[in-house]
Design an enzyme around this catalytic site. Structure first.
Site, PDB file in Angstrom:
ATOM      1  N   ILE A 164      43.961  17.900  53.776  1.00 40.45           N
ATOM      2  CA  ILE A 164      42.657  18.227  53.186  1.00 40.45           C
ATOM      3  C   ILE A 164      41.539  17.794  54.123  1.00 40.45           C
ATOM      4  CG2 ILE A 164      41.060  17.655  51.317  1.00 40.45           C
ATOM      5  CD1 ILE A 164      43.527  17.482  49.466  1.00 40.45           C
ATOM      6  N   GLU A 220      40.071  11.480  32.725  1.00 42.79           N
ATOM      7  CA  GLU A 220      39.777  12.915  32.708  1.00 42.79           C
ATOM      8  C   GLU A 220      40.291  13.538  31.418  1.00 42.79           C
ATOM      9  OE1 GLU A 220      41.178  14.809  36.287  1.00 42.79           O
ATOM     10  OE2 GLU A 220      40.006  13.485  37.580  1.00 42.79           O
ATOM     11  N   HIS A 239      37.597  18.530  38.154  1.00 46.85           N
ATOM     12  CA  HIS A 239      38.842  18.557  38.931  1.00 46.85           C
ATOM     13  C   HIS A 239      39.147  20.006  39.321  1.00 46.85           C
ATOM     14  CE1 HIS A 239      42.547  15.843  39.607  1.00 46.85           C
ATOM     15  NE2 HIS A 239      42.559  16.807  40.501  1.00 46.85           N
ATOM     16  N   ILE A 290      37.463  13.632  46.191  1.00 45.15           N
ATOM     17  CA  ILE A 290      38.316  14.727  45.725  1.00 45.15           C
ATOM     18  C   ILE A 290      39.760  14.247  45.581  1.00 45.15           C
ATOM     19  CG2 ILE A 290      36.898  16.594  46.678  1.00 45.15           C
ATOM     20  CD1 ILE A 290      40.121  15.460  48.382  1.00 45.15           C
ATOM     21  N   GLY A 314      44.804  13.352  55.930  1.00 47.16           N
ATOM     22  CA  GLY A 314      45.841  14.348  55.688  1.00 47.16           C
ATOM     23  C   GLY A 314      45.325  15.763  55.829  1.00 47.16           C
ATOM     24  N   ARG A 366      41.589  10.881  43.884  1.00 39.90           N
ATOM     25  CA  ARG A 366      41.912  10.461  42.527  1.00 39.90           C
ATOM     26  C   ARG A 366      40.812   9.511  42.057  1.00 39.90           C
ATOM     27  NH1 ARG A 366      44.740  14.205  42.396  1.00 39.90           N
ATOM     28  NH2 ARG A 366      46.936  14.385  41.763  1.00 39.90           N
ATOM     29  N   THR A 424      46.563   5.036  58.386  1.00 38.70           N
ATOM     30  CA  THR A 424      47.351   3.799  58.397  1.00 38.70           C
ATOM     31  C   THR A 424      47.289   3.072  59.731  1.00 38.70           C
ATOM     32  OG1 THR A 424      48.877   4.795  56.804  1.00 38.70           O
ATOM     33  CG2 THR A 424      49.621   2.805  57.933  1.00 38.70           C
TER      34      THR A 424
END
Length: 313
Positions: A146, A255, A274, A224, A144, A226, A166
Site C-alpha cells: 500500500i 467500527e 473503512h 488506513i 508494504g 487499523r 523493521t
C-alpha cells in the site's frame, strides 16, 4: 477436494475453480454457521465468518484464504493448534488505497472541505492557507504494498517519501527508509504521517500521546491501517488542542465509529467508513490471488501471500 466460499464471485469464475478440481460450497458470510456437510471442507475462502462459524469443528480444514490483508479477525489459536495454512490478500487493495492516500493529502493541503462548504453557502472567499505537495516529506510508517503504491504516485508531485520498516530496508519509490527504532526521527520531520503498518500486539497504540506530540503541529495525519494502532483518545485530545492541519481517518478503534465521537464534528478531520479499499477492480484482483493459490494448492505448489501467524502479517 472440497472448498467453502463465503462470497460468490460469479458463475464464470466459480466454474474456473471447479475446473481446477474442486467441489465448491457457497454460503453467504452473513448467514454462515457450522453444519455437518462442512466436515470434509479442506479450503475456506472468506473475509470474516469467524464470529458465527466455528472452524474448530472443521476437522479437515487445511488452508484459509482471506480476502483481506489484515488477519486480526482470525481465531489464531485454532489456526496454530490445527496447523492451518493462512494466506491473505496482500497487494489486492494497494492501488485504490494508494490513490486514496494521495487524494486525502491533496484535499487537506488544498482545504477542499472548507471550500466545498463555502460553495454550499454561495460564499466567495479566497482561502490563503493552501499548501503545495511539492517537496513535502511524506513519512510512511510501514512500507508494504500500500505504501509503495502511494509513494509511486507521489513521485509525480516531486514529494519526498520516507519509510519506516523493521530493518530500515531501502525500497523502490522511497527516498530513504529507517528501522522501526528510528520511528521518532521520521515523525519529527514528516509533513505528512501515513500509517500503513500491520496491526499486531507490538503495534497496538504505537501512535500514542507521546508520539503525537513529536509530530509537527501543522502536520497531516492519515490512517488506513487499523484503528487500534492509534490511541484514539490521545488523537482526539491532540486535535482538540489545535494540532495538525488535518487528519484523514478510514479506520477506528471501534467500527462503525460511535455516533458520539468528537471526531465527527471536527472541521479538520475527514472521516470515511473503512472505504479506502473500494474500487471497481476489487473483485478482479482478489479473485486473481484466489485462483492462483487454488491452482497452486491442488498442484502441491507453494502458496503466495502466506502469513506468519506469530508475527501477524
Amino acid at each position: 477436494m472440497k472448498a467453502l466460499f463465503t462470497y460468490n464471485y460469479g458463475e464464470e469464475k466459480m466454474n474456473a475453480i471447479e475446473k481446477l478440481g474442486y467441489e465448491i460450497m457457497v454460503i453467504n458470510e452473513k448467514d454462515i454457521a457450522y453444519t455437518e456437510d462442512m466436515k470434509d471442507v479442506e479450503v475456506l475462502i472468506c473475509y470474516d465468518p469467524f464470529f458465527t462459524l466455528d472452524i474448530g469443528r472443521m476437522e479437515n480444514l487445511k488452508w484459509i484464504q482471506l480476502s483481506s490483508t489484515g488477519i486480526d479477525q482470525v481465531p489464531k489459536e485454532i489456526v496454530k493448534e490445527n496447523n492451518i495454512t493462512l494466506t491473505n490478500n496482500r497487494g489486492g487493495y494497494s492501488i485504490p488505497i494508494g490513490e486514496w492516500i494521495v487524494l486525502k493529502i491533496l484535499e487537506i493541503f488544498k482545504s477542499s472541505y472548507k471550500l466545498y462548504q463555502q460553495q454550499k453557502q454561495r460564499q466567495w472567499k479566497i482561502d490563503t492557507s493552501l499548501l503545495e505537495l511539492y517537496r513535502k516529506k511524506i513519512g510512511f510508517i510501514g512500507t508494504g504494498s500500500i505504501a509503495t503504491e502511494a509513494a509511486k504516485r507521489l513521485q509525480g508531485f516531486e514529494a519526498h517519501s520516507i519509510g519506516v520498516n523493521t530493518r530500515g530496508e531501502k525500497l523502490k519509490y522511497f527516498d530513504k527508509c529507517y528501522p522501526i527504532e528510528q520511528l521518532d526521527e521520521v515523525l519529527k520531520v514528516s509533513d505528512v504521517v501515513v500509517l500503513t503498518i500491520p496491526y499486531t500486539d507490538k503495534t497496538h497504540h504505537l501512535i500514542n500521546k507521546e508520539k503525537l506530540q513529536m509530530m509537527k503541529k501543522n502536520a497531516v495525519f492519515i490512517n488506513i491501517s487499523r484503528g487500534s494502532i492509534v490511541d484514539e483518545e490521545a488523537l482526539i485530545q491532540h486535535l482538540q488542542e489545535g494540532n495538525f492541519k488535518g487528519a484523514a481517518l478510514d479506520v477506528f478503534e471501534v467500527e462503525p465509529l460511535l455516533k458520539d465521537s468528537p471526531l465527527w464534528d471536527m472541521d479538520n478531520v475527514i472521516i470515511t467508513p473503512h472505504n479506502s479499499w473500494i474500487s471497481e477492480m476489487k473483485n478482479e484482483r482478489i479473485f486473481r490471488i484466489i485462483y492462483e493459490n487454488m491452482k497452486r494448492y491442488i498442484e502441491n505448489q507453494p502458496l503466495v501471500n502466506q502469513v506468519d501467524i506469530e508475527k501477524g502479517y
